[in-house]
Write an enzyme that holds these catalytic residues in place. Sequence first.
Site, mmCIF file in Angstrom:
data_model
loop_
_atom_site.group_PDB
_atom_site.id
_atom_site.type_symbol
_atom_site.label_atom_id
_atom_site.label_comp_id
_atom_site.label_asym_id
_atom_site.label_seq_id
_atom_site.Cartn_x
_atom_site.Cartn_y
_atom_site.Cartn_z
ATOM 1 N N ARG A 130 1.751 2.260 36.909
ATOM 2 C CA ARG A 130 1.139 2.496 38.234
ATOM 3 C C ARG A 130 0.907 1.215 39.030
ATOM 4 N NH1 ARG A 130 -2.339 6.471 35.737
ATOM 5 N NH2 ARG A 130 -1.240 8.453 35.794
ATOM 6 N N LYS A 152 8.289 -3.897 51.409
ATOM 7 C CA LYS A 152 9.149 -2.704 51.363
ATOM 8 C C LYS A 152 10.034 -2.821 50.130
ATOM 9 C CE LYS A 152 9.766 -1.007 56.084
ATOM 10 N NZ LYS A 152 10.721 -0.801 57.203
ATOM 11 N N GLU A 194 19.853 -11.406 60.057
ATOM 12 C CA GLU A 194 18.417 -11.077 60.106
ATOM 13 C C GLU A 194 17.626 -12.215 60.772
ATOM 14 O OE1 GLU A 194 17.432 -8.035 59.216
ATOM 15 O OE2 GLU A 194 18.253 -7.412 57.273
ATOM 16 N N LYS A 235 7.841 -12.642 60.500
ATOM 17 C CA LYS A 235 7.699 -11.393 59.743
ATOM 18 C C LYS A 235 6.269 -11.215 59.241
ATOM 19 C CE LYS A 235 9.601 -8.133 56.568
ATOM 20 N NZ LYS A 235 10.744 -7.614 55.808
ATOM 21 N N GLU A 245 4.264 0.304 58.670
ATOM 22 C CA GLU A 245 5.136 0.786 59.740
ATOM 23 C C GLU A 245 4.599 2.043 60.417
ATOM 24 O OE1 GLU A 245 9.474 0.270 59.081
ATOM 25 O OE2 GLU A 245 9.707 2.095 60.262
ATOM 26 N N ARG A 249 5.813 -2.449 63.394
ATOM 27 C CA ARG A 249 6.706 -2.929 62.325
ATOM 28 C C ARG A 249 8.109 -2.337 62.495
ATOM 29 N NH1 ARG A 249 5.927 -3.972 55.825
ATOM 30 N NH2 ARG A 249 8.097 -4.553 55.522
ATOM 31 N N ASN A 253 13.321 -3.085 62.502
ATOM 32 C CA ASN A 253 14.475 -2.232 62.239
ATOM 33 C C ASN A 253 15.551 -2.362 63.321
ATOM 34 O OD1 ASN A 253 14.914 0.891 60.723
ATOM 35 N ND2 ASN A 253 13.836 -0.766 59.710
ATOM 36 N N HIS A 256 19.157 -1.527 62.608
ATOM 37 C CA HIS A 256 19.227 -0.902 61.288
ATOM 38 C C HIS A 256 19.546 0.587 61.328
ATOM 39 C CE1 HIS A 256 17.630 -4.725 60.039
ATOM 40 N NE2 HIS A 256 17.664 -4.376 58.765
ATOM 41 N N HIS A 260 22.350 0.928 58.875
ATOM 42 C CA HIS A 260 22.174 1.702 57.640
ATOM 43 C C HIS A 260 23.164 2.863 57.565
ATOM 44 C CE1 HIS A 260 17.754 0.412 56.565
ATOM 45 N NE2 HIS A 260 18.655 -0.506 56.264
ATOM 46 N N HIS A 275 24.810 -5.613 53.775
ATOM 47 C CA HIS A 275 23.706 -5.215 54.656
ATOM 48 C C HIS A 275 23.632 -6.046 55.938
ATOM 49 C CE1 HIS A 275 19.776 -3.751 55.903
ATOM 50 N NE2 HIS A 275 19.378 -5.002 56.006
HETATM 51 N N1 LIG Z 1 12.661 -5.003 51.658
HETATM 52 C C1 LIG Z 1 12.995 -5.463 52.838
HETATM 53 O O1 LIG Z 1 12.158 -5.685 53.719
HETATM 54 C C2 LIG Z 1 14.434 -5.750 53.127
HETATM 55 C C3 LIG Z 1 14.773 -6.526 54.235
HETATM 56 C C4 LIG Z 1 16.122 -6.810 54.451
HETATM 57 C C5 LIG Z 1 17.083 -6.354 53.563
HETATM 58 N N2 LIG Z 1 16.698 -5.627 52.495
HETATM 59 C C6 LIG Z 1 17.686 -5.205 51.501
HETATM 60 O O2 LIG Z 1 18.241 -6.374 50.923
HETATM 61 C C7 LIG Z 1 19.550 -6.074 50.437
HETATM 62 C C8 LIG Z 1 20.504 -7.157 50.881
HETATM 63 O O3 LIG Z 1 20.064 -8.381 50.332
HETATM 64 P P1 LIG Z 1 21.093 -9.574 50.110
HETATM 65 O O4 LIG Z 1 21.892 -9.769 51.326
HETATM 66 O O5 LIG Z 1 20.332 -10.687 49.541
HETATM 67 O O6 LIG Z 1 22.100 -8.944 49.061
HETATM 68 P P2 LIG Z 1 22.283 -9.172 47.471
HETATM 69 O O7 LIG Z 1 21.022 -9.138 46.765
HETATM 70 O O8 LIG Z 1 23.353 -8.222 47.074
HETATM 71 O O9 LIG Z 1 22.835 -10.658 47.421
HETATM 72 C C9 LIG Z 1 24.067 -10.929 48.037
HETATM 73 C C10 LIG Z 1 25.097 -11.509 47.034
HETATM 74 O O10 LIG Z 1 24.806 -12.870 46.849
HETATM 75 C C11 LIG Z 1 24.634 -13.171 45.463
HETATM 76 N N3 LIG Z 1 23.632 -14.228 45.411
HETATM 77 C C12 LIG Z 1 22.317 -14.133 45.741
HETATM 78 N N4 LIG Z 1 21.755 -15.352 45.706
HETATM 79 C C13 LIG Z 1 22.708 -16.224 45.338
HETATM 80 C C14 LIG Z 1 22.746 -17.624 45.143
HETATM 81 N N5 LIG Z 1 21.679 -18.405 45.363
HETATM 82 N N6 LIG Z 1 23.914 -18.182 44.740
HETATM 83 C C15 LIG Z 1 25.020 -17.418 44.556
HETATM 84 N N7 LIG Z 1 25.048 -16.094 44.754
HETATM 85 C C16 LIG Z 1 23.906 -15.506 45.142
HETATM 86 C C17 LIG Z 1 24.238 -11.872 44.833
HETATM 87 O O11 LIG Z 1 24.561 -11.867 43.473
HETATM 88 C C18 LIG Z 1 25.057 -10.874 45.654
HETATM 89 O O12 LIG Z 1 26.367 -10.829 45.147
HETATM 90 C C19 LIG Z 1 19.902 -4.718 50.984
HETATM 91 O O13 LIG Z 1 19.775 -3.767 49.965
HETATM 92 C C20 LIG Z 1 18.876 -4.474 52.051
HETATM 93 O O14 LIG Z 1 18.608 -3.118 52.235
HETATM 94 C C21 LIG Z 1 15.406 -5.317 52.259
HETATM 95 O O1 LIG Z 2 10.544 -5.108 56.678
HETATM 96 C C1 LIG Z 2 10.875 -4.255 57.501
HETATM 97 O O2 LIG Z 2 10.062 -3.466 57.997
HETATM 98 C C2 LIG Z 2 12.285 -4.137 57.917
HETATM 99 O O3 LIG Z 2 12.647 -3.188 58.594
HETATM 100 C C3 LIG Z 2 13.235 -5.216 57.488
HETATM 101 C C4 LIG Z 2 14.684 -4.774 57.414
HETATM 102 O O4 LIG Z 2 15.475 -5.939 57.615
HETATM 103 C C5 LIG Z 2 15.069 -4.217 56.047
HETATM 104 O O5 LIG Z 2 16.449 -4.022 55.983
HETATM 105 C C6 LIG Z 2 14.316 -3.009 55.593
HETATM 106 O O6 LIG Z 2 14.579 -2.717 54.255
HETATM 107 C C7 LIG Z 2 14.661 -1.786 56.383
HETATM 108 O O7 LIG Z 2 13.663 -0.879 56.164
HETATM 109 P P1 LIG Z 2 13.863 0.684 56.214
HETATM 110 O O8 LIG Z 2 12.470 1.192 56.221
HETATM 111 O O9 LIG Z 2 14.609 0.990 57.480
HETATM 112 O O10 LIG Z 2 14.636 1.087 55.016
HETATM 113 ZN ZN LIG Z 3 17.561 -5.580 57.060
#
Ligand SMILES: NC(=O)c1ccc[n+]([C@@H]2O[C@H](COP(=O)([O-])OP(=O)(O)OC[C@H]3O[C@@H](n4cnc5c(N)ncnc54)[C@H](O)[C@@H]3O)[C@@H](O)[C@H]2O)c1
Ligand SMILES: O=C(O)C(=O)C[C@@H](O)[C@H](O)[C@H](O)COP(=O)(O)O
Ligand SMILES: [Zn+2]
Length: 379
Positions: A130, A152, A194, A235, A245, A249, A253, A256, A260, A275
């Site tokens: 939990r 998130k 981003e 951010k 959100e 917030r 997006n 997105h 998405h 992404h």
């Molecule tokens: N939670 C949030 O607020 C939020 C915000 C934006 C994006 N996201 C999510 O994040 C994801 C995309 O993240 P991403 O672009 O980091 O993708 P990812 O985690 O797939 O990383 C991109 C690639 O780079 C490689 N990599 C990462 N760091 C490295 C390094 N230092 N050296 C060499 N290779 C490296 C990874 O292995 C992968 O192949 C998506 O799923 C998206 O939905 C979430």
């Molecule tokens: O942190 C947030 O809020 C964002 O929307 C950041 C985005 O860059 C990110 O891709 C996030 O995961 C998108 O959120 P979602 O709620 O649309 O899935």
């Molecule tokens: Zn994003």
Amino acid sequence: MIVSDAGADTRTVHVDLGARSYDILVGGGLVARAGQEIAARLPGIRAAIVTDANVAPLHLDRLSAALDEAGIGHVPIVLPAGETTKSFDHLMQLVDALLGARLERGDAVIALGGGVIGDLSGFAAGIVRRGMRFVQLPTSLLAQVDSSVGGKTGINSPRGKNLIGVFHQPALVLADTDILSTLSRREFAAGYAEVVKYGLIDRPDFFEWLEANHAAIFAGGPARVEAVARCCEAKAAVVADDEREDGNRALLNLGHTFGHALESAVRYDPERLVHGEGVAIGMALAHRFSHRLGLIDGQDVTRVERHLQAVGLPTRIDAIPGPALDVDTLMDRIAQDKKVSRGQLTFILTRGIGQSFIAKEVVPDDVRAFLSAETAAAA
Ligand SMILES: NC(=O)c1ccc[n+]([C@@H]2O[C@H](COP(=O)([O-])OP(=O)(O)OC[C@H]3O[C@@H](n4cnc5c(N)ncnc54)[C@H](O)[C@@H]3O)[C@@H](O)[C@H]2O)c1
Ligand SMILES: O=C(O)C(=O)C[C@@H](O)[C@H](O)[C@H](O)COP(=O)(O)O
Ligand SMILES: [Zn+2]
């Protein structure tokens, strides 16, 4: 949210969330200091380091040594790299490994990776016993400027992106900018989408600064640290104001809703689209759609497209390799967007550079006609 200097080359951004507040440290050499920074905030913990198969051979040993130095007992958990790892199968595998290691609720999950590892690990940390503690050590530009901040977490569904997850804030974010030196140019550019987003939402001065400094940011050095810190600051302010959100917030997006839908339509295949590339196309689409609705001047749209193209980012649907995407599929995914409220579509639209706003009750037929025109232009 406060930004302050914390040593020669480390910037600290505080995310002000009451009992869930935390620091983001940005700068070089933070992996080597990770043990002491974590132990200072979470004394006496054990941990799992969750990482992926690309990052593990490059950076896991150094983090492991830093935790050893601080007396933090830990286990590594290495998952496959790429977006398809944000799935129920890998969540199950991760949860089982955390339980198998007998980690307690007060122990920590440390995400060493990009946004995929961060989102998946944060979700696991949020649900195991939990709610375990969670630390982000983002290794991609995208994760440093965006996904490691704000809590998130989640996984994808074939029905849409990030549809399953929880809000679970980290206790600490360590954005070691040195670690970006091993990232591929394609992934760096994807993360840069981003970065641009923050300028386009409400920081026109930042957008102008990016136009002048993008080459230096790609090259590394102080401009890169500055860019990461300014994004985290932007951010942190949004998240502190609207953690879950309920309001503004949603501006984060921008790009997105379209992005998405594109990611989901290509089934999260990284050969076709990652992404940040989806966000780049999505932001260009959001600007062109705003222009079609008479909201924004065409010159601003061109300026946005030019900047994204200058760093090699795609701006059109036909830039996605492989079979053409079908409008019905895109509309189906858009209807699953988490911003949909009482069946009505919500988009982030814009009146100019840095003048984004939340547009509720967007007419689906307008979106369909726009996407039909965009995909017909591609044919
Ligand atoms: N939670 C949030 O607020 C939020 C915000 C934006 C994006 N996201 C999510 O994040 C994801 C995309 O993240 P991403 O672009 O980091 O993708 P990812 O985690 O797939 O990383 C991109 C690639 O780079 C490689 N990599 C990462 N760091 C490295 C390094 N230092 N050296 C060499 N290779 C490296 C990874 O292995 C992968 O192949 C998506 O799923 C998206 O939905 C979430
Ligand atoms: O942190 C947030 O809020 C964002 O929307 C950041 C985005 O860059 C990110 O891709 C996030 O995961 C998108 O959120 P979602 O709620 O649309 O899935
Ligand atoms: Zn994003």
